[in-house]
Scaffold this motif. Structure first.
Motif, PDB file in Angstrom:
ATOM      1  N   GLU A   1       0.834  -1.201   0.000  1.00  7.12           N
ATOM      2  CA  GLU A   1       0.000   0.000   0.000  1.00  7.12           C
ATOM      3  C   GLU A   1       0.870   1.252   0.000  1.00  7.12           C
ATOM      4  O   GLU A   1       0.611   2.193  -0.753  1.00  7.12           O
ATOM      5  CB  GLU A   1      -0.921   0.023   1.217  1.00  7.12           C
ATOM      6  CG  GLU A   1      -2.025  -0.996   1.176  1.00  7.12           C
ATOM      7  CD  GLU A   1      -2.743  -1.152   2.506  1.00  7.12           C
ATOM      8  OE1 GLU A   1      -3.946  -1.448   2.471  1.00  7.12           O
ATOM      9  OE2 GLU A   1      -2.115  -0.986   3.573  1.00  7.12           O
ATOM     10  N   ALA A   2       1.889   1.254   0.837  1.00  3.82           N
ATOM     11  CA  ALA A   2       2.777   2.415   0.927  1.00  3.82           C
ATOM     12  C   ALA A   2       3.468   2.681  -0.406  1.00  3.82           C
ATOM     13  O   ALA A   2       3.541   3.832  -0.857  1.00  3.82           O
ATOM     14  CB  ALA A   2       3.801   2.215   2.038  1.00  3.82           C
TER      15      ALA A   2
ATOM     16  N   GLY B   1       3.917   5.990  -5.243  1.00  2.67           N
ATOM     17  CA  GLY B   1       3.976   6.163  -6.693  1.00  2.67           C
ATOM     18  C   GLY B   1       2.868   7.074  -7.196  1.00  2.67           C
ATOM     19  O   GLY B   1       3.094   7.932  -8.056  1.00  2.67           O
ATOM     20  N   PHE B   2       1.670   6.919  -6.640  1.00  5.87           N
ATOM     21  CA  PHE B   2       0.524   7.740  -7.020  1.00  5.87           C
ATOM     22  C   PHE B   2       0.780   9.217  -6.698  1.00  5.87           C
ATOM     23  O   PHE B   2       0.607  10.092  -7.547  1.00  5.87           O
ATOM     24  CB  PHE B   2      -0.714   7.223  -6.279  1.00  5.87           C
ATOM     25  CG  PHE B   2      -1.968   8.003  -6.505  1.00  5.87           C
ATOM     26  CD1 PHE B   2      -2.685   7.868  -7.682  1.00  5.87           C
ATOM     27  CD2 PHE B   2      -2.449   8.874  -5.539  1.00  5.87           C
ATOM     28  CE1 PHE B   2      -3.860   8.579  -7.891  1.00  5.87           C
ATOM     29  CE2 PHE B   2      -3.613   9.590  -5.735  1.00  5.87           C
ATOM     30  CZ  PHE B   2      -4.321   9.447  -6.919  1.00  5.87           C
ATOM     31  N   VAL B   3       1.227   9.485  -5.477  1.00  4.61           N
ATOM     32  CA  VAL B   3       1.474  10.862  -5.043  1.00  4.61           C
ATOM     33  C   VAL B   3       2.671  11.454  -5.777  1.00  4.61           C
ATOM     34  O   VAL B   3       2.653  12.634  -6.176  1.00  4.61           O
ATOM     35  CB  VAL B   3       1.658  10.917  -3.511  1.00  4.61           C
ATOM     36  CG1 VAL B   3       2.106  12.287  -3.054  1.00  4.61           C
ATOM     37  CG2 VAL B   3       0.369  10.512  -2.810  1.00  4.61           C
ATOM     38  N   GLN B   4       3.708  10.650  -5.985  1.00  2.00           N
ATOM     39  CA  GLN B   4       4.892  11.135  -6.696  1.00  2.00           C
ATOM     40  C   GLN B   4       4.541  11.515  -8.130  1.00  2.00           C
ATOM     41  O   GLN B   4       4.980  12.548  -8.637  1.00  2.00           O
ATOM     42  CB  GLN B   4       5.993  10.070  -6.691  1.00  2.00           C
ATOM     43  CG  GLN B   4       7.306  10.544  -7.252  1.00  2.00           C
ATOM     44  CD  GLN B   4       7.918  11.658  -6.427  1.00  2.00           C
ATOM     45  OE1 GLN B   4       7.980  11.574  -5.211  1.00  2.00           O
ATOM     46  NE2 GLN B   4       8.368  12.705  -7.077  1.00  2.00           N
TER      47      GLN B   4
ATOM     48  N   LEU C   1      -3.895  14.189 -11.524  1.00  2.00           N
ATOM     49  CA  LEU C   1      -4.413  13.296 -10.489  1.00  2.00           C
ATOM     50  C   LEU C   1      -5.384  12.327 -11.142  1.00  2.00           C
ATOM     51  O   LEU C   1      -6.532  12.675 -11.423  1.00  2.00           O
ATOM     52  CB  LEU C   1      -5.109  14.109  -9.394  1.00  2.00           C
ATOM     53  CG  LEU C   1      -5.473  13.383  -8.119  1.00  2.00           C
ATOM     54  CD1 LEU C   1      -4.256  12.757  -7.463  1.00  2.00           C
ATOM     55  CD2 LEU C   1      -6.151  14.338  -7.149  1.00  2.00           C
ATOM     56  N   ALA C   2      -4.897  11.126 -11.427  1.00  2.00           N
ATOM     57  CA  ALA C   2      -5.718  10.116 -12.095  1.00  2.00           C
ATOM     58  C   ALA C   2      -5.260   8.735 -11.662  1.00  2.00           C
ATOM     59  O   ALA C   2      -4.074   8.520 -11.386  1.00  2.00           O
ATOM     60  CB  ALA C   2      -5.598  10.249 -13.611  1.00  2.00           C
ATOM     61  N   ILE C   3      -6.207   7.819 -11.607  1.00  2.00           N
ATOM     62  CA  ILE C   3      -5.902   6.434 -11.287  1.00  2.00           C
ATOM     63  C   ILE C   3      -5.365   5.779 -12.555  1.00  2.00           C
ATOM     64  O   ILE C   3      -6.059   5.725 -13.567  1.00  2.00           O
ATOM     65  CB  ILE C   3      -7.176   5.690 -10.799  1.00  2.00           C
ATOM     66  CG1 ILE C   3      -7.793   6.375  -9.586  1.00  2.00           C
ATOM     67  CG2 ILE C   3      -6.885   4.219 -10.547  1.00  2.00           C
ATOM     68  CD1 ILE C   3      -6.986   6.335  -8.341  1.00  2.00           C
TER      69      ILE C   3
ATOM     70  N   GLU D   1      -4.018   1.362  -7.378  1.00  2.66           N
ATOM     71  CA  GLU D   1      -4.055   2.698  -6.790  1.00  2.66           C
ATOM     72  C   GLU D   1      -5.421   2.976  -6.192  1.00  2.66           C
ATOM     73  O   GLU D   1      -5.530   3.533  -5.088  1.00  2.66           O
ATOM     74  CB  GLU D   1      -3.701   3.760  -7.835  1.00  2.66           C
ATOM     75  CG  GLU D   1      -2.275   3.659  -8.316  1.00  2.66           C
ATOM     76  CD  GLU D   1      -1.989   4.533  -9.522  1.00  2.66           C
ATOM     77  OE1 GLU D   1      -0.789   4.710  -9.802  1.00  2.66           O
ATOM     78  OE2 GLU D   1      -2.919   5.026 -10.183  1.00  2.66           O
ATOM     79  N   GLN D   2      -6.464   2.586  -6.889  1.00  2.00           N
ATOM     80  CA  GLN D   2      -7.816   2.759  -6.374  1.00  2.00           C
ATOM     81  C   GLN D   2      -8.002   1.965  -5.083  1.00  2.00           C
ATOM     82  O   GLN D   2      -8.535   2.477  -4.103  1.00  2.00           O
ATOM     83  CB  GLN D   2      -8.825   2.315  -7.432  1.00  2.00           C
ATOM     84  CG  GLN D   2     -10.267   2.543  -7.060  1.00  2.00           C
ATOM     85  CD  GLN D   2     -11.197   2.107  -8.182  1.00  2.00           C
ATOM     86  OE1 GLN D   2     -10.968   1.087  -8.839  1.00  2.00           O
ATOM     87  NE2 GLN D   2     -12.233   2.880  -8.416  1.00  2.00           N
TER      88      GLN D   2
END
Length: 77
Positions: free
Chosen positions: A16-17, A22-25, A33-35, A40-41
């Motif tokens: 999860e971390a 990766g999502f935030v980076q 901001l997209a899945i 990620e979802q």
């Protein structure tokens, strides 16, 4: 009445971390901001559940608390 501790502690799995990092980076690098992957979802849903279960306390209504928190977190102008 004592003030609640202003910190919230959450425990994420290493998967999860890593997925959330990766999502935030990616957002930080692209302002997009997209899945991009269902993982990620899932990681975001799991994070939301953890936050709901954390029991953090706020004063007033949710909307008032959210506005106040946003104000505190904004960069100074």
């Amino acid at each position: 009445m004592t003030e609640p501790d202003p910190s919230v502690t959450l425990t994420l799995s290493s998967d999860e971390a890593l997925v959330l990092f990766g999502f935030v980076q990616r957002f930080s690098d692209t302002d997009r901001l997209a899945i991009d992957d269902q993982a990620e979802q899932r990681a975001l849903w799991n994070l939301c559940c953890l936050l709901e279960k954390s029991g953090f306390v706020f004063e007033g209504t949710y909307e008032q608390a959210l506005l106040a928190a946003r104000e505190r977190l904004r960069d100074e102008s």
